[in-house]
Design a protein around this motif. Structure first.
Motif, mmCIF file in Angstrom:
data_model
loop_
_atom_site.group_PDB
_atom_site.id
_atom_site.type_symbol
_atom_site.label_atom_id
_atom_site.label_comp_id
_atom_site.label_asym_id
_atom_site.label_seq_id
_atom_site.Cartn_x
_atom_site.Cartn_y
_atom_site.Cartn_z
ATOM 1 N N UNK A 143 -5.877 -2.997 -6.587
ATOM 2 C CA UNK A 143 -6.101 -4.336 -7.118
ATOM 3 C C UNK A 143 -7.517 -4.443 -7.671
ATOM 4 N N UNK A 144 -7.720 -5.391 -8.568
ATOM 5 C CA UNK A 144 -9.060 -5.713 -9.049
ATOM 6 C C UNK A 144 -9.542 -6.939 -8.286
ATOM 7 N N UNK A 145 -10.697 -6.813 -7.627
ATOM 8 C CA UNK A 145 -11.200 -7.872 -6.752
ATOM 9 C C UNK A 145 -12.340 -8.635 -7.415
ATOM 10 N N UNK A 146 -12.260 -9.956 -7.341
ATOM 11 C CA UNK A 146 -13.340 -10.779 -7.852
ATOM 12 C C UNK A 146 -14.559 -10.614 -6.958
ATOM 13 N N UNK A 147 -15.714 -10.502 -7.556
ATOM 14 C CA UNK A 147 -16.943 -10.316 -6.779
ATOM 15 C C UNK A 147 -17.268 -11.537 -5.937
ATOM 16 N N UNK A 149 2.850 -11.548 -2.654
ATOM 17 C CA UNK A 149 2.935 -11.514 -4.123
ATOM 18 C C UNK A 149 2.105 -10.405 -4.767
ATOM 19 N N UNK A 150 1.050 -9.954 -4.104
ATOM 20 C CA UNK A 150 0.267 -8.840 -4.649
ATOM 21 C C UNK A 150 1.149 -7.612 -4.796
ATOM 22 N N UNK A 151 1.893 -7.279 -3.741
ATOM 23 C CA UNK A 151 2.762 -6.104 -3.782
ATOM 24 C C UNK A 151 3.910 -6.295 -4.759
ATOM 25 N N UNK A 152 4.474 -7.496 -4.811
ATOM 26 C CA UNK A 152 5.594 -7.743 -5.721
ATOM 27 C C UNK A 152 5.156 -7.574 -7.169
ATOM 28 N N UNK A 202 6.095 -4.308 -10.010
ATOM 29 C CA UNK A 202 6.673 -4.566 -11.332
ATOM 30 C C UNK A 202 5.753 -4.111 -12.458
ATOM 31 N N UNK A 203 4.674 -3.423 -12.116
ATOM 32 C CA UNK A 203 3.762 -2.928 -13.128
ATOM 33 C C UNK A 203 2.824 -3.971 -13.679
ATOM 34 N N UNK A 204 2.543 -5.001 -12.883
ATOM 35 C CA UNK A 204 1.645 -6.070 -13.314
ATOM 36 C C UNK A 204 0.297 -5.913 -12.617
ATOM 37 N N UNK A 205 -0.796 -5.769 -13.341
ATOM 38 C CA UNK A 205 -2.110 -5.650 -12.713
ATOM 39 C C UNK A 205 -2.428 -6.900 -11.887
ATOM 40 N N UNK A 206 -2.962 -6.710 -10.694
ATOM 41 C CA UNK A 206 -3.272 -7.819 -9.792
ATOM 42 C C UNK A 206 -4.778 -8.029 -9.719
ATOM 43 N N UNK A 207 -5.223 -9.244 -10.022
ATOM 44 C CA UNK A 207 -6.618 -9.644 -9.890
ATOM 45 C C UNK A 207 -6.673 -10.652 -8.748
ATOM 46 N N UNK A 208 -7.369 -10.310 -7.668
ATOM 47 C CA UNK A 208 -7.249 -11.090 -6.438
ATOM 48 C C UNK A 208 -8.612 -11.356 -5.802
ATOM 49 N N UNK A 209 -8.592 -12.264 -4.838
ATOM 50 C CA UNK A 209 -9.803 -12.583 -4.082
ATOM 51 C C UNK A 209 -10.170 -11.423 -3.170
ATOM 52 N N UNK A 261 -8.156 1.415 -18.790
ATOM 53 C CA UNK A 261 -8.308 0.714 -17.521
ATOM 54 C C UNK A 261 -6.981 0.095 -17.098
ATOM 55 N N UNK A 262 -6.316 -0.545 -18.035
ATOM 56 C CA UNK A 262 -5.043 -1.195 -17.733
ATOM 57 C C UNK A 262 -4.006 -0.190 -17.228
ATOM 58 N N UNK A 263 -3.887 0.939 -17.912
ATOM 59 C CA UNK A 263 -2.920 1.956 -17.509
ATOM 60 C C UNK A 263 -3.229 2.488 -16.114
ATOM 61 N N UNK A 264 -4.509 2.684 -15.812
ATOM 62 C CA UNK A 264 -4.897 3.196 -14.497
ATOM 63 C C UNK A 264 -4.580 2.183 -13.394
ATOM 64 N N UNK A 265 -4.844 0.902 -13.661
ATOM 65 C CA UNK A 265 -4.582 -0.139 -12.665
ATOM 66 C C UNK A 265 -3.081 -0.277 -12.414
ATOM 67 N N UNK A 266 -2.288 -0.207 -13.471
ATOM 68 C CA UNK A 266 -0.840 -0.308 -13.314
ATOM 69 C C UNK A 266 -0.313 0.871 -12.499
ATOM 70 N N UNK A 267 -0.754 2.080 -12.827
ATOM 71 C CA UNK A 267 -0.301 3.268 -12.102
ATOM 72 C C UNK A 267 -0.689 3.204 -10.634
#
Length: 344
Positions: free
Chosen positions: A289-293, A262-265, A269-276, A312-318
């Motif tokens: 991805x943005x990783x939780x500390x 699901x991270x790749x999916x 689709x241009x959705x920022x991913x915040x993950x473990x 920040x959002x634009x950079x993460x999406x790109x």
């Protein structure tokens, strides 16, 4: 090259990551002039791809025993090389490939279910000539669980997002701009509890894709996110694509996965991913991805709120779009075909 492909997974899963993986390999092998494929299928199919499987231009063989029994028995494909989709060895020997997906049972299950699954997995992997692992993290789990397996027998063949289904559509198609998306199963190690707490702390809303909410989940959501949560139910891939494309972010706080498709999916689709920041996620999400500390609501909320900054959002999406493009099913098939060829 004659290959027997054990499609037992199509009798065990209606849909899901493993059956998607098996299908992506199958449809490429069917179009490969250098591979003569025999597809073994269970007596009854539960897969939503039953019609597509029937239409494949490959030799097919059906088992006679119920899948509830045959899943625990060796398969009967007699090609020089066989590949099982779910931990079955060939009856009577022959060169074999097994795919190892994860070690969820070993980590989170107990009792008879764990014993039966783990025993079958261990025996099949130890007997296989090559074990294909869907991530380096799974490969390390395999080698730790089965120290008798030589490291050179375990290879990594990563998964990929289906780019015909998951891509960045033109324009937003929903009203989820302030919603964080949680997708899939929710029990235990999936950490739905952490998702609720993180979204509550962030001030955003939660969109839930997956099975019906239990009464307990409904009560928790009503208390923690009153009027700030929506259950979208089970959705099609096109519907999920539009959900991702219109959402504020995708949240994936799971304690463990074999890969984390699901991270790749979401990224595709241009959705920022915040993950473990654990398990296989860093090798899948890369630097995009943005990783939780840590596994805390505060850590996830911090990353979610960082996306309120437009730059920040634009950079993460790109970065996410570029990262998703690193993975593709053609490469996965090429690595798999190479394993078959090494044994042929």
């Amino acid at each position: 090259m004659n290959v027997g492909f054990d499609g037992i997974i199509f009798g065990l899963q209606r849909l899901g990551g493993i059956s998607t993986y098996a299908w992506e390999l199958l449809r490429r092998a069917a179009d490969d002039d250098g591979v003569a494929l025999t597809l073994g299928l269970p007596a009854a199919l539960s897969s939503n791809r039953a019609a597509a499987l029937a239409a494949l231009a490959v030799t097919q063989a059906r088992e006679s025993l119920p899948v509830g029994l045959s899943r625990y028995l060796p398969h009967r494909l007699r090609q020089p090389v066989s590949h099982s989709t779910y931990y079955r060895s060939p009856l009577g020997g022959g060169k074999s490939v097994i795919t190892a997906y994860d070690f969820v049972y070993e980590r989170y299950r107990s009792g008879l279910a764990r014993t039966v699954h783990s025993t079958q997995k261990r025996r099949a992997c130890q007997a296989a000539d090559i074990i294909l692992c869907i991530s380096e993290n799974t490969r390390q789990d395999l080698l730790a669980a089965c120290p008798a397996i030589s490291p050179d027998r375990a290879r990594v063949t990563p998964l990929a997002a289906d780019t015909t289904a998951f891509y960045l559509p033109e324009g937003r198609r929903n009203d989820l701009q302030d919603h964080v998306v949680f997708v899939g199963q929710r029990a235990g190690y999936k950490r739905f509890d952490l998702a609720i707490a993180a979204v509550a702390r962030s001030g955003l809303c939660l969109a839930i894709v997956g099975p019906d909410l239990t009464p307990d989940e409904q009560a928790i959501l009503a208390a923690a996110l009153p009027h700030r949560h929506r259950h979208l139910g089970r959705v099609t891939d096109p519907e999920l694509r539009d959900i991702y494309a219109g959402a504020f972010a995708f949240l994936y706080p799971s304690d463990y996965e074999g890969f984390g498709l699901p991270i790749l999916e979401a990224q595709a689709c241009g959705c920022p991913a915040v993950v473990a920041n654990r398990s296989s996620f860093p090798e899948v999400g890369g630097t995009a991805a943005l990783y939780a500390a840590e596994q805390s609501a505060e850590a996830y909320a911090t990353q979610l709120l960082s996306l309120a900054d437009s730059a920040t959002r634009a950079a993460v999406i790109s970065a996410g779009l570029a990262n998703a493009a690193r993975f593709n099913w053609d490469r996965t098939y090429a690595l798999t075909r190479a394993a078959w060829g090494d044994l042929a």
